[in-house]
Structure formats: C-alpha cells, structure tokens
Motif scaffolding. Structure first.
Motif, PDB file in Angstrom:
ATOM      1  N   HIS A 129      -8.288  -2.330  -7.791  1.00  0.00           N
ATOM      2  CA  HIS A 129      -8.321  -1.198  -6.854  1.00  0.00           C
ATOM      3  C   HIS A 129      -8.180  -1.155  -5.777  1.00  0.00           C
ATOM      4  O   HIS A 129      -9.577  -1.660  -5.571  1.00  0.00           O
ATOM      5  N   ASP A 149     -16.401  -1.583  -4.299  1.00  0.00           N
ATOM      6  CA  ASP A 149     -15.856  -0.940  -4.913  1.00  0.00           C
ATOM      7  C   ASP A 149     -14.627  -0.443  -4.350  1.00  0.00           C
ATOM      8  O   ASP A 149     -14.874   0.283  -3.186  1.00  0.00           O
ATOM      9  N   ASP A 150     -13.658  -2.091  -4.475  1.00  0.00           N
ATOM     10  CA  ASP A 150     -13.424  -2.408  -5.349  1.00  0.00           C
ATOM     11  C   ASP A 150     -12.541  -3.788  -4.497  1.00  0.00           C
ATOM     12  O   ASP A 150     -12.019  -4.390  -5.086  1.00  0.00           O
ATOM     13  N   GLU A 181      -6.785   4.744  -7.264  1.00  0.00           N
ATOM     14  CA  GLU A 181      -7.770   5.129  -8.613  1.00  0.00           C
ATOM     15  C   GLU A 181      -8.799   5.952  -8.524  1.00  0.00           C
ATOM     16  O   GLU A 181      -9.128   7.356  -9.038  1.00  0.00           O
ATOM     17  N   GLU A 182      -9.101   6.573  -7.385  1.00  0.00           N
ATOM     18  CA  GLU A 182     -10.069   6.765  -6.273  1.00  0.00           C
ATOM     19  C   GLU A 182     -10.335   8.351  -6.650  1.00  0.00           C
ATOM     20  O   GLU A 182     -10.729   9.802  -7.200  1.00  0.00           O
ATOM     21  N   ASP A 209     -13.545  -3.436 -11.834  1.00  0.00           N
ATOM     22  CA  ASP A 209     -13.911  -3.220 -10.756  1.00  0.00           C
ATOM     23  C   ASP A 209     -15.545  -2.931 -11.071  1.00  0.00           C
ATOM     24  O   ASP A 209     -16.142  -3.110 -11.734  1.00  0.00           O
ATOM     25  N   ILE A 210     -16.039  -3.033  -9.596  1.00  0.00           N
ATOM     26  CA  ILE A 210     -16.876  -3.110  -9.113  1.00  0.00           C
ATOM     27  C   ILE A 210     -17.754  -3.843  -9.735  1.00  0.00           C
ATOM     28  O   ILE A 210     -18.705  -4.424 -10.801  1.00  0.00           O
TER      29      ILE A 210
END
Ligand SMILES: [Zn+2]
Length: 455
Positions: A129, A149-150, A181-182, A209-210
């Motif tokens: 994302h 992130d990210d 996403e967040e 992701d991350i």
C-alpha cells in the motif's frame, strides 16, 4: 494373515525434504539481480512526497497521494516501454466514506498487469500500500513519510516489476500498489473486486506490508528472518465445508498456507541468508492488511512482514520525545534486508508463474483399506505430478513420490488415517506448483463468499 511390519509406510516413502524440483537458473539469476540501491532510491522518492495519506492533496504535482500514484504509474509505463508494452497499467477506483474517511473519497489503486503467455487468466499478485499515516488518522496535511509502512513494500513491488518484466511467463503477474489501507483496507477491496470482475483465477496474492525494519521494539535485531502469515481454514468457507474440514482434516492446509510452505521451501533452497517463519494466522494479532480483502473474496493470499516490528516507527508523527525517535523515516529501513525480502517475493512470483497450475478437483480415498488413492484433474502444461505427504503434526511437506503424467495414483501401504496428503504439478522445465490439499478446504479455486450462505 501376513505379519505386520512396522515402518512399512516410511520405507515406502521417499525421505526427501520438500524441494521444488531441480535448481532453476532463472531463479538464481533473478535473486542476484535484486538491487538494494534501487529500492532505496524508490523509497526515497516516495518519502519525498511528504505525505501519502489517503485524505491528502491529490492535485499537487509534488506533495500528497495523487502525485505519488501518478509517479508510480509513470514508472510502470516507462518499464513497459522497455519491454515492448508488456505491462498494462490500470487504475481501478471506488469512492468510500467510513469512520476514517469523513468525506466521500476516491480510493485509486495502480496495477501493472504482465499478461501470461499461455494461461493469462491465472494470476499471481504482489501487492503493497502506498498510503501513509502520522499520529492523527484523519489528518492528511501532516508529514507522514511512510518509509517502511509501506514504502518498503511499494519499493519491493516496483523492483519485482523491473526484474520480472524482462521475462515472459505462462501465467499473468500483477504488480499492485494500493491506496486506503490505513483508513480501512479499502484499496485491498478495490483490487479484490477488480480481480473478481476480470474473472482472474488468483493463485496467490503476496501482500508486502512493513518489510524493511530490522530493529525490533524489544531490542532484538533480526535481518535473517521474515514472517509469512497465512490463514489455516478459509475465510469464505460455508458451514457445511467447515464440517467436512473438521471431519477429514484440512485445518492447516488452505491454499494460502500452502503458498507459505512454498515460500519457505524456496527460501531454504535459494536464499542462504533469509529464513521464512511461517506464522499460522491470517495477520498479526487483531491487526489487518490488504490480503484480508483478497481472502474475503475467496482468493489465496499471504502477508509478508519483517521479523521484528518497531511500533515507535509506525503511524507516528515524526518527532523526538524523551530521547525516543518517533516516525516512519528512511533511517528506519535497512535496505540490504529489504532486498532479501524482495528476493523471496521475486523468486516466488517467478516460480508460481512458471509452473503449471496446482492440480484441481483433487479427491482422496482409502478409508478402511491399507492404501491411499488420490485423483485429480490434469493441469494444463503439466509433464507430471508429485504426491506429497507428511505427519499430521508436521508443519512442512516431507515425503514425496514423482508419479509421472497420470491423474490418479495409489500409495500402497500408506494408511490414509495417519498422514496428510497433497499433490503438485510439474512442468516440462521442472518448475513445480505449490502442493494442493484435497477438497474445497485446500483447493486453489476461488471460494466465493456466497458459499457461506448456501451450505
Ligand atoms: Zn501498512
């Protein structure tokens, strides 16, 4: 009556650890080509947009999520020019409001589609994302660099596109840069809906992701492991399917879980400095990621995340407080580690897209007999198949037997009660599919959510 010989089943098995065929020169070449420097440059460019918050400015050419998305699309278009138009760039979008989106807001994904040569409706996806967050969920004006992130995941997606677009594969590869996403996994939903509308047979979504930090909050430093999260039973199974799984087994053999096993096997084989820790849950404890939206549409999907997270560097406004550095800045990303995790993704995408489809309609029988019989439908392009089995408490496939170009086989003296079984398909060039477990709980076929209401 003939005497029983204990251990006959084990003697009948080939005691080889799970390894997908012979070593593939393509995979070693690709692994060597992943560039930490290029990923660092990509991530720095992303951070340079100041914020990529979903509610940030979309009209500026230099700041905000709109500028960042257009830059990504431009990079994909440029790549496509160098491969005779091999990438089609599409930007599916939907407008949402929600608890973290007070005004109707367009959630726009940027997907680059590299169409497969012989099986284009079969699709493998790498996703990440692009949107970011500071300490205030609703503030699109705060700086929110999102280097890890990210930005780390987006850099991996773009590096995968750079390397894999130079090759041709039987199946389609989709490089997916998602938004929202967040704010609630909205971009994952946009992609999942798009995949359904396109009729894609998604074999796997690798959601990154991350993936670039090595300094855990606890003080541990880990640059040699990566976590791959996978669901055990399928998000979309119906009550009747749950009953069948409970009865016959398959609690730990969703297609997503067998993708995780496939990735662990590839890492063991090709990456001497990175090990996959399979985590047997859909995501981190009570946390989410875009792979959940793919799972909710019945597609196999896993989440890839660094081994040791640092929460002072996630979703935090950049600041120093009592000597603690908060914020998701470039200094928090270890680019050699990010390159390792990217290698795992690139190898997995290339291996999946090169191999035949995992066998479909796999059925198993053998109750109250001494033998176990497996039957399946032929996979297009398969030159042969391999039957796998493992102890019911074992995490990885262990025993295997190549059975040639057949669609049925009986393992003599291997009792169905005592093992879990699966089958993989092998192409003429030796690329081997993930192992598929029998029945709907293991099938790589999409399990639509409607199945939940029609038991
Ligand atoms: Zn994230």
């Amino acid at each position: 009556m003939k005497p029983l010989i204990l251990g006959a089943a084990l003697l009948a098995a080939s005691p080889a650890l799970a390894q997908p065929g012979a070593e593939q020169p393509l995979l070693t070449t690709l692994a060597a080509a992943v560039s930490a420097e290029r990923e660092q440059a990509t991530d720095a460019r992303l951070v340079g947009f100041g914020t990529r918050h979903t509610l940030s400015d979309t009209t500026s050419e230099t700041r905000g999520i709109g500028a960042a998305r257009r830059w990504v699309a431009g990079q994909f278009e440029a790549l496509s020019k160098s491969c005779s138009g091999c990438l089609q760039v599409v930007t599916p979008a939907q407008t949402f409001t929600g608890p973290r989106i007070p005004q109707p807001t367009a959630i726009v994904d940027v997907l680059a589609v590299q169409r497969g040569t012989t099986d284009p409706d079969r699709v493998v996806v790498i996703s990440a994302h692009i949107d970011t967050l500071a300490s205030d969920f609703l503030n699109g004006r705060l700086d929110a660099p999102g280097a890890n992130d990210d930005g780390s995941g987006v850099s991996a997606v773009m590096e995968a596109a750079r390397l894999l677009s130079a090759h041709k594969f039987p199946a389609t590869i989709v490089y997916a840069v998602l938004s929202g996403e967040e704010q609630g996994l909205y971009g994952g939903k946009v992609m999942a809906d798009y995949a359904v509308a396109q009729g894609w047979r998604v074999e796997a979504d690798l959601n990154n992701d991350i993936i670039g930090n090595i300094h855990g909050l606890s003080g541990v430093i880990d640059n040699t492991h990566v976590r791959v999260f996978s669901e055990g039973s399928r998000t979309t199974e119906s009550p009747a399917q749950a009953v069948a799984r409970h009865d016959a087994g398959g609690d730990e053999d969703s297609p997503s879980r067998n993708i995780a096993r496939f990735m662990q096997t590839l890492a063991d084989r090709y990456l001497s400095d990175l090990q996959v820790r399979m985590i047997w849950r859909p995501d981190r404890f009570r946390r989410g990621g875009d792979q959940r939206e793919m799972l909710s549409q019945g597609f196999p999907a896993v989440r890839v995340t660094e081994a040791a997270e640092n929460y002072t560097r996630q979703h935090q406004t950049v600041r120093v407080e009592n000597g603690v550095h908060y914020g998701d800045v470039l200094d928090g990303v270890d680019f050699p580690y990010l390159a390792k995790v990217t290698r795992l993704n690139v190898l997995t995408l290339a291996a999946l897209a090169s191999a035949p489809e995992p066998p479909r309609d796999l059925a198993i029988s053998g109750a109250v007999t001494a033998n176990t019989t497996l039957k399946w439908a032929p996979s297009p392009g398969a030159a042969g198949y391999r039957v796998w089995w493992r102890d019911t408490t074992e995490p990885q496939w262990r025993y295997s037997r190549a059975v040639g170009p057949v669609t049925e086989t009986t393992l003599q003296g291997v009792n169905i009660d005592d093992w879990f079984f699966g089958v993989s398909a092998i192409g003429a060039d030796g690329f081997e599919s993930p192992v598929v477990f029998p029945g709907p709980s293991g099938s790589f076929d999409r399990m639509p959510p409607s199945a939940r209401t029609t038991p």
